[in-house]
Design a protein around this motif. Sequence first.
Motif, PDB file in Angstrom:
ATOM      1  N   UNK B 129       7.686  16.264  -4.359  1.00 34.07           N
ATOM      2  CA  UNK B 129       6.936  15.337  -5.207  1.00 34.07           C
ATOM      3  C   UNK B 129       6.280  14.274  -4.328  1.00 34.07           C
ATOM      4  N   UNK B 130       7.066  13.833  -3.370  1.00 36.10           N
ATOM      5  CA  UNK B 130       6.566  12.827  -2.437  1.00 36.10           C
ATOM      6  C   UNK B 130       5.347  13.333  -1.666  1.00 36.10           C
ATOM      7  N   UNK B 131       5.357  14.611  -1.351  1.00 37.63           N
ATOM      8  CA  UNK B 131       4.201  15.204  -0.651  1.00 37.63           C
ATOM      9  C   UNK B 131       2.911  14.959  -1.420  1.00 37.63           C
ATOM     10  N   UNK B 132       2.999  15.111  -2.732  1.00 38.03           N
ATOM     11  CA  UNK B 132       1.801  14.900  -3.553  1.00 38.03           C
ATOM     12  C   UNK B 132       1.349  13.447  -3.474  1.00 38.03           C
ATOM     13  N   UNK B 133       2.322  12.520  -3.610  1.00 43.18           N
ATOM     14  CA  UNK B 133       1.991  11.099  -3.477  1.00 43.18           C
ATOM     15  C   UNK B 133       1.285  10.861  -2.147  1.00 43.18           C
ATOM     16  N   UNK B 134       1.861  11.456  -1.101  1.00 39.47           N
ATOM     17  CA  UNK B 134       1.360  11.223   0.240  1.00 39.47           C
ATOM     18  C   UNK B 134      -0.083  11.711   0.376  1.00 39.47           C
ATOM     19  N   UNK B 135      -0.339  12.886  -0.185  1.00 42.12           N
ATOM     20  CA  UNK B 135      -1.686  13.436  -0.099  1.00 42.12           C
ATOM     21  C   UNK B 135      -2.690  12.551  -0.829  1.00 42.12           C
ATOM     22  N   UNK B 136      -2.263  12.041  -1.993  1.00 37.70           N
ATOM     23  CA  UNK B 136      -3.154  11.149  -2.742  1.00 37.70           C
ATOM     24  C   UNK B 136      -3.367   9.858  -1.950  1.00 37.70           C
ATOM     25  N   UNK B 137      -2.282   9.370  -1.362  1.00 40.52           N
ATOM     26  CA  UNK B 137      -2.390   8.156  -0.546  1.00 40.52           C
ATOM     27  C   UNK B 137      -3.373   8.372   0.603  1.00 40.52           C
ATOM     28  N   UNK B 149     -13.029   1.765  -0.956  1.00 43.38           N
ATOM     29  CA  UNK B 149     -12.038   1.154  -1.842  1.00 43.38           C
ATOM     30  C   UNK B 149     -11.498  -0.107  -1.185  1.00 43.38           C
ATOM     31  N   UNK B 150     -11.132  -1.071  -2.009  1.00 40.98           N
ATOM     32  CA  UNK B 150     -10.588  -2.323  -1.476  1.00 40.98           C
ATOM     33  C   UNK B 150      -9.330  -2.025  -0.650  1.00 40.98           C
ATOM     34  N   UNK B 151      -9.159  -2.812   0.390  1.00 40.01           N
ATOM     35  CA  UNK B 151      -8.106  -2.507   1.358  1.00 40.01           C
ATOM     36  C   UNK B 151      -6.834  -3.315   1.132  1.00 40.01           C
ATOM     37  N   UNK B 152      -6.872  -4.230   0.147  1.00 41.23           N
ATOM     38  CA  UNK B 152      -5.694  -5.078  -0.039  1.00 41.23           C
ATOM     39  C   UNK B 152      -4.647  -4.471  -0.970  1.00 41.23           C
ATOM     40  N   UNK B 153      -4.902  -3.267  -1.438  1.00 40.36           N
ATOM     41  CA  UNK B 153      -3.862  -2.533  -2.153  1.00 40.36           C
ATOM     42  C   UNK B 153      -3.427  -1.412  -1.216  1.00 40.36           C
ATOM     43  N   UNK B 154      -2.125  -1.296  -0.976  1.00 42.67           N
ATOM     44  CA  UNK B 154      -1.684  -0.257  -0.051  1.00 42.67           C
ATOM     45  C   UNK B 154      -1.930   1.114  -0.669  1.00 42.67           C
ATOM     46  N   UNK B 155      -2.273   2.078   0.191  1.00 44.06           N
ATOM     47  CA  UNK B 155      -2.513   3.441  -0.310  1.00 44.06           C
ATOM     48  C   UNK B 155      -1.315   3.970  -1.099  1.00 44.06           C
ATOM     49  N   UNK B 156      -0.116   3.677  -0.633  1.00 41.80           N
ATOM     50  CA  UNK B 156       1.085   4.119  -1.343  1.00 41.80           C
ATOM     51  C   UNK B 156       1.087   3.618  -2.778  1.00 41.80           C
ATOM     52  N   UNK B 157       0.792   2.343  -2.908  1.00 36.40           N
ATOM     53  CA  UNK B 157       0.812   1.737  -4.222  1.00 36.40           C
ATOM     54  C   UNK B 157      -0.271   2.334  -5.102  1.00 36.40           C
ATOM     55  N   UNK B 158      -1.440   2.500  -4.536  1.00 37.77           N
ATOM     56  CA  UNK B 158      -2.555   3.065  -5.287  1.00 37.77           C
ATOM     57  C   UNK B 158      -2.221   4.480  -5.756  1.00 37.77           C
ATOM     58  N   UNK B 159      -1.614   5.267  -4.873  1.00 36.72           N
ATOM     59  CA  UNK B 159      -1.257   6.639  -5.226  1.00 36.72           C
ATOM     60  C   UNK B 159      -0.265   6.647  -6.373  1.00 36.72           C
ATOM     61  N   UNK B 160       0.699   5.735  -6.305  1.00 37.84           N
ATOM     62  CA  UNK B 160       1.711   5.632  -7.346  1.00 37.84           C
ATOM     63  C   UNK B 160       1.062   5.299  -8.684  1.00 37.84           C
ATOM     64  N   UNK B 161       0.172   4.322  -8.662  1.00 42.45           N
ATOM     65  CA  UNK B 161      -0.478   3.890  -9.901  1.00 42.45           C
ATOM     66  C   UNK B 161      -1.332   5.019 -10.469  1.00 42.45           C
ATOM     67  N   UNK B 162      -2.031   5.715  -9.593  1.00 41.74           N
ATOM     68  CA  UNK B 162      -2.918   6.797 -10.042  1.00 41.74           C
ATOM     69  C   UNK B 162      -2.120   7.952 -10.618  1.00 41.74           C
ATOM     70  N   UNK B 163      -1.174   8.431  -9.854  1.00 41.39           N
ATOM     71  CA  UNK B 163      -0.369   9.541 -10.356  1.00 41.39           C
ATOM     72  C   UNK B 163       0.424   9.107 -11.587  1.00 41.39           C
TER      73      UNK B 163
END
Lengths: 208, 208
Positions: B129-137, B149-163
């Motif tokens: 599952x984490x792999x998917x998050x990582x790919x989105x990140x 995309x704005x850089x002040x949101x971490x990719x991890x966080x953005x991926x979490x919110x999106x998924x």
Amino acid sequence: MASTARTQAAADKRRLILDAAVKVFARQGFHACRVSDVADEAGVAYGLVYHYFSSKDEILDTVFLERWELLLKLIAEVDSGDAPARDKLRSIASFIIDSYDNDPDVMKVIIVEVTRAANSFGRTHLPKIREAYQLIADVVAKAQERGELRADVTPDFAALAFYGAIEQVLTGWIFALLPQSPEYMEAAKEQIVDTICDGLDVIGLRAT
Amino acid sequence: MASTARTQAAADKRRLILDAAVKVFARQGFHACRVSDVADEAGVAYGLVYHYFSSKDEILDTVFLERWELLLKLIAEVDSGDAPARDKLRSIASFIIDSYDNDPDVMKVIIVEVTRAANSFGRTHLPKIREAYQLIADVVAKAQERGELRADVTPDFAALAFYGAIEQVLTGWIFALLPQSPEYMEAAKEQIVDTICDGLDVIGLRAT
DNA sequence: GGTATCGTTGACTCGCCAGTCAACGACTAC
DNA sequence: GTAGTCGTTGACTGGCGAGTCAACGATACC
């Protein structure tokens, strides 16, 4: 009064069992643990658990409802105020995140065993969970009427996205996918509101 | 070739059991159903299920992995292209929503029994599952580098919110909290991307 | 036609654990 | 001090369901 002392002692025992249950449920998971684990953790006999609760399920129900009612009350309270939508949403996110900060076990149990357990307790408590969605949707709807938030996203959808983001972040902490430093947790409140609001606001406000 | 015919028949039986399992898991839930229910649904003897799968768990593992690999492949493919981030995210959301549209039972099982079942299969498959998050990140990170995309949101966080938003919407459909008309489902793809992107974009683009 | 292989059958076992219950003992009331 | 109440104990039971296994039968191969 004597009977009060006894009543009090009984209430304390009930609490003792409830707290032990939270610990055990958080550690081993509801299905993976036995009622005897709860009794052992509480330091009481197996049968006493059934003196205070009619079933293993009822213990989890109690844990969930106790806390969820607080959340519903908080959201209703926030909703009835007249702060800007952004502040209202921040209050809600803060409350949930603070709850996790203060009592991670309870929140872990609620999320893992109820809120996200769609086929067991999630189904049972769907109406209560839906109440929270509805209250958040109300916050959004009011803000849309006042022209504070864009109106082309349905309140239902916005509520789902907002609550979903919070739950996802808590899940990230629970499973150590995200850092749990106090600073990160504090920042997360703002990031959730930012991410959701700047996607809901009438006009984008940032200028990176 | 004769042995091939036999091999083929065996593969078909395996598929038959797998499909029956998906139906039963979706209808009754993994824990609430018995292996005999799966056998009955497939119209085969109880023991045959154990000829093709070593345990009840293995059936669910297979259902999940088969589909999840498709998702990972799709995301990786999308990521390697050079479309704008918004289009990439739309492709991912579309893929998942179309999967649900075409095969709601499989997606229901995956989400309810694995992805959201944090204490049972979710834990087992956390790495996948984490792999998917990582790919989105990764998609987000690349877009941030390009200033998309704005850089002040971490990719991890953005991926979490999106998924998280996608999963929340699917959950809404699964439990009939959201309308499931074809138009709504189509519109949801855009709404998810809108809600997330306009909260991630460098500058808000809308002007209601 | 005989033999080996292997898909197929379903009655049975076996461990687990939620929930019961009969008995005990601490405290109260009079 | 006697009777009654009620919190407390933990060994026991009952049912359930995953997984086993011995036997069966269809197909392949010679």
